[in-house]
Motif scaffolding. Structure first.
Motif, PDB file in Angstrom:
ATOM      1  N   ALA A   9       0.868  -1.178   0.000  1.00  0.00           N
ATOM      2  CA  ALA A   9       0.000   0.000   0.000  1.00  0.00           C
ATOM      3  C   ALA A   9       0.903   1.226   0.000  1.00  0.00           C
ATOM      4  O   ALA A   9       1.952   1.224   0.659  1.00  0.00           O
ATOM      5  CB  ALA A   9      -0.887  -0.004   1.239  1.00  0.00           C
ATOM      6  N   THR A  10       0.509   2.234  -0.760  1.00  0.00           N
ATOM      7  CA  THR A  10       1.330   3.452  -0.849  1.00  0.00           C
ATOM      8  C   THR A  10       0.439   4.672  -0.888  1.00  0.00           C
ATOM      9  O   THR A  10      -0.705   4.591  -1.331  1.00  0.00           O
ATOM     10  CB  THR A  10       2.225   3.402  -2.109  1.00  0.00           C
ATOM     11  N   THR A  11       0.933   5.799  -0.426  1.00  0.00           N
ATOM     12  CA  THR A  11       0.167   7.050  -0.502  1.00  0.00           C
ATOM     13  C   THR A  11       0.789   8.008  -1.515  1.00  0.00           C
ATOM     14  O   THR A  11       0.098   8.539  -2.367  1.00  0.00           O
ATOM     15  CB  THR A  11       0.069   7.708   0.893  1.00  0.00           C
ATOM     16  N   GLU A  12       2.128   8.167  -1.428  1.00  0.00           N
ATOM     17  CA  GLU A  12       2.787   9.061  -2.405  1.00  0.00           C
ATOM     18  C   GLU A  12       3.699   8.327  -3.386  1.00  0.00           C
ATOM     19  O   GLU A  12       4.381   8.957  -4.177  1.00  0.00           O
ATOM     20  CB  GLU A  12       3.599  10.130  -1.670  1.00  0.00           C
ATOM     21  N   GLY A  13       3.749   6.996  -3.314  1.00  0.00           N
ATOM     22  CA  GLY A  13       4.464   6.248  -4.352  1.00  0.00           C
ATOM     23  C   GLY A  13       5.801   5.638  -3.972  1.00  0.00           C
ATOM     24  O   GLY A  13       6.335   4.809  -4.705  1.00  0.00           O
ATOM     25  N   HIS A  60       1.841   7.203   7.799  1.00  0.00           N
ATOM     26  CA  HIS A  60       1.337   8.574   7.735  1.00  0.00           C
ATOM     27  C   HIS A  60       0.618   8.852   9.043  1.00  0.00           C
ATOM     28  O   HIS A  60      -0.279   8.095   9.421  1.00  0.00           O
ATOM     29  CB  HIS A  60       0.383   8.767   6.553  1.00  0.00           C
ATOM     30  N   GLN A  61       1.017   9.917   9.705  1.00  0.00           N
ATOM     31  CA  GLN A  61       0.450  10.255  11.024  1.00  0.00           C
ATOM     32  C   GLN A  61       0.401   9.028  11.934  1.00  0.00           C
ATOM     33  O   GLN A  61      -0.628   8.676  12.480  1.00  0.00           O
ATOM     34  CB  GLN A  61      -0.914  10.917  10.871  1.00  0.00           C
ATOM     35  N   HIS A  62       1.557   8.370  12.012  1.00  0.00           N
ATOM     36  CA  HIS A  62       1.794   7.247  12.932  1.00  0.00           C
ATOM     37  C   HIS A  62       1.039   5.967  12.583  1.00  0.00           C
ATOM     38  O   HIS A  62       0.971   5.048  13.393  1.00  0.00           O
ATOM     39  CB  HIS A  62       1.470   7.641  14.399  1.00  0.00           C
ATOM     40  N   HIS A  64      -0.117   2.892   9.457  1.00  0.00           N
ATOM     41  CA  HIS A  64      -0.005   2.330   8.108  1.00  0.00           C
ATOM     42  C   HIS A  64      -1.372   2.414   7.422  1.00  0.00           C
ATOM     43  O   HIS A  64      -2.398   2.566   8.084  1.00  0.00           O
ATOM     44  CB  HIS A  64       0.469   0.876   8.183  1.00  0.00           C
ATOM     45  N   GLN A  65      -1.389   2.265   6.109  1.00  0.00           N
ATOM     46  CA  GLN A  65      -2.627   2.385   5.331  1.00  0.00           C
ATOM     47  C   GLN A  65      -3.675   1.367   5.808  1.00  0.00           C
ATOM     48  O   GLN A  65      -3.339   0.208   6.078  1.00  0.00           O
ATOM     49  CB  GLN A  65      -2.351   2.148   3.846  1.00  0.00           C
ATOM     50  N   SER A  66      -4.927   1.807   5.827  1.00  0.00           N
ATOM     51  CA  SER A  66      -5.995   0.889   6.254  1.00  0.00           C
ATOM     52  C   SER A  66      -6.145  -0.268   5.255  1.00  0.00           C
ATOM     53  O   SER A  66      -6.546  -1.372   5.639  1.00  0.00           O
ATOM     54  CB  SER A  66      -7.315   1.622   6.443  1.00  0.00           C
ATOM     55  N   SER A  88       8.183  -1.730   6.249  1.00  0.00           N
ATOM     56  CA  SER A  88       7.443  -0.558   6.693  1.00  0.00           C
ATOM     57  C   SER A  88       8.257   0.680   6.326  1.00  0.00           C
ATOM     58  O   SER A  88       9.364   0.878   6.820  1.00  0.00           O
ATOM     59  CB  SER A  88       7.236  -0.652   8.209  1.00  0.00           C
ATOM     60  N   VAL A  89       7.697   1.516   5.449  1.00  0.00           N
ATOM     61  CA  VAL A  89       8.423   2.670   4.914  1.00  0.00           C
ATOM     62  C   VAL A  89       8.022   3.921   5.704  1.00  0.00           C
ATOM     63  O   VAL A  89       6.833   4.192   5.882  1.00  0.00           O
ATOM     64  CB  VAL A  89       8.089   2.860   3.416  1.00  0.00           C
ATOM     65  N   SER A  90       9.014   4.658   6.187  1.00  0.00           N
ATOM     66  CA  SER A  90       8.704   5.850   6.983  1.00  0.00           C
ATOM     67  C   SER A  90       9.854   6.844   6.947  1.00  0.00           C
ATOM     68  O   SER A  90      10.968   6.515   6.527  1.00  0.00           O
ATOM     69  CB  SER A  90       8.430   5.462   8.444  1.00  0.00           C
ATOM     70  N   LEU A  91       9.566   8.026   7.441  1.00  0.00           N
ATOM     71  CA  LEU A  91      10.622   9.034   7.581  1.00  0.00           C
ATOM     72  C   LEU A  91      11.461   8.719   8.822  1.00  0.00           C
ATOM     73  O   LEU A  91      12.680   8.921   8.821  1.00  0.00           O
ATOM     74  CB  LEU A  91       9.983  10.428   7.707  1.00  0.00           C
ATOM     75  N   ALA A  92      10.798   8.176   9.851  1.00  0.00           N
ATOM     76  CA  ALA A  92      11.530   7.843  11.086  1.00  0.00           C
ATOM     77  C   ALA A  92      12.677   6.884  10.781  1.00  0.00           C
ATOM     78  O   ALA A  92      13.771   7.012  11.355  1.00  0.00           O
ATOM     79  CB  ALA A  92      10.567   7.234  12.107  1.00  0.00           C
ATOM     80  N   ALA A  93      12.453   5.951   9.861  1.00  0.00           N
ATOM     81  CA  ALA A  93      13.499   4.965   9.526  1.00  0.00           C
ATOM     82  C   ALA A  93      14.662   5.601   8.771  1.00  0.00           C
ATOM     83  O   ALA A  93      15.714   4.988   8.621  1.00  0.00           O
ATOM     84  CB  ALA A  93      12.893   3.832   8.690  1.00  0.00           C
ATOM     85  N   ARG A 106       8.648   0.797  16.527  1.00  0.00           N
ATOM     86  CA  ARG A 106       7.418   0.798  17.332  1.00  0.00           C
ATOM     87  C   ARG A 106       6.188   0.887  16.419  1.00  0.00           C
ATOM     88  O   ARG A 106       5.187   0.204  16.623  1.00  0.00           O
ATOM     89  CB  ARG A 106       7.450   1.996  18.307  1.00  0.00           C
ATOM     90  N   LEU A 107       6.278   1.726  15.378  1.00  0.00           N
ATOM     91  CA  LEU A 107       5.155   1.877  14.439  1.00  0.00           C
ATOM     92  C   LEU A 107       4.894   0.571  13.690  1.00  0.00           C
ATOM     93  O   LEU A 107       3.745   0.182  13.462  1.00  0.00           O
ATOM     94  CB  LEU A 107       5.446   3.024  13.456  1.00  0.00           C
ATOM     95  N   ALA A 108       5.972  -0.116  13.321  1.00  0.00           N
ATOM     96  CA  ALA A 108       5.816  -1.415  12.651  1.00  0.00           C
ATOM     97  C   ALA A 108       5.164  -2.416  13.610  1.00  0.00           C
ATOM     98  O   ALA A 108       4.263  -3.172  13.226  1.00  0.00           O
ATOM     99  CB  ALA A 108       7.174  -1.929  12.168  1.00  0.00           C
TER     100      ALA A 108
END
Ligand SMILES: Cc1cc2nc3c(=O)[nH]c(=O)nc-3n(C[C@H](O)[C@H](O)[C@H](O)COP(=O)(O)O)c2cc1C
Length: 188
Positions: A9-13, A60-62, A64-66, A88-93, A106-108
């Motif tokens: 699942a992706t939001t911005e690609g 996104h905002q802590h 993952h996609q629904s 799990s793709v994030s900026l934190a990583a 933690r988010l994962a």
């Protein structure tokens, strides 16, 4: 040999780019791959005839996609019967400090608790800041978050933090841990 599923699942690609990279690496190693965007109708047709699966999404905002949570919950039984890798793709990583790394993990883990997925391997993958694709408010918010976390605040350009060598190593680690047969050695 049964194919390997790469579902994302992706939001911005950026997660699509990571999933495509994983699929390409698997094909180079001699595997058949089904690459599926969970936001498309193809997600409804995913069956259980896989020898392994890579499942990924972004934060996104802590969260993952629904669509990702929904997919895992609706396919939990057969997913439990094969080796699964979560990415799990994030900026934190993408950040070097320990707090950010722990936050990414933690988010994962929260996603795993919510969905009930029990993966063999988990990788927190550094994402991207796609300022040129954001609307005004998103750009403002992401610039503020980047400033707090040490990411780039240059909103004129996009910034990719994904470490492709690390993603490739993840693919190989998972194939070895899952004892997936038929992997061709990669030269060079
Ligand atoms: C509105 C918005 C909210 C975000 N929230 C978080 C967050 O809570 N934690 C985080 O680590 N990254 C966050 N990010 C960064 C994304 O995870 C990162 O940009 C990722 O590459 C997005 O992947 P995608 O393009 O596959 O959707 C956020 C990004 C946006 C645009």
């Amino acid at each position: 040999m049964q194919p390997i599923l790469v579902a994302y699942a992706t939001t911005e690609g950026q997660t699509r780019k990571v999933a495509e990279f994983i699929a390409e690496r698997l094909r180079i190693r001699g595997h058949r791959v089904d690459l599926v965007d969970l936001a498309t109708p193809a997600a409804q047709g995913i069956g259980s005839a896989y020898q392994a699966a890579f499942i990924g999404g972004s934060v996104h905002q802590h969260k993952h996609q629904s669509a990702l949570v929904h997919f895992v919950k609706s396919n939990r039984d057969w997913l439990a019967s094969l080796p699964v890798a979560l990415f799990s793709v994030s900026l934190a990583a993408a950040m070097d400090d320990m707090d950010s790394r722990l936050e990414a993990r933690r988010l994962a883990n929260e996603f795993l608790d919510e969905s009930g997925l029990k993966p063999l391997e988990v990788r927190c993958v550094a994402g991207a800041l796609k300022y040129t694709q954001y609307d005004y408010f998103k750009r403002l918010i992401m610039r503020m978050i980047a400033q707090q976390r040490g990411g780039s605040t240059d909103t004129e350009h996009d910034h990719e933090y994904t470490n492709w060598n690390d993603v490739e190593a993840f693919v190989d680690e998972f194939l070895a841990a899952a004892h997936v047969p038929g992997s061709r050695p990669v030269k060079g």
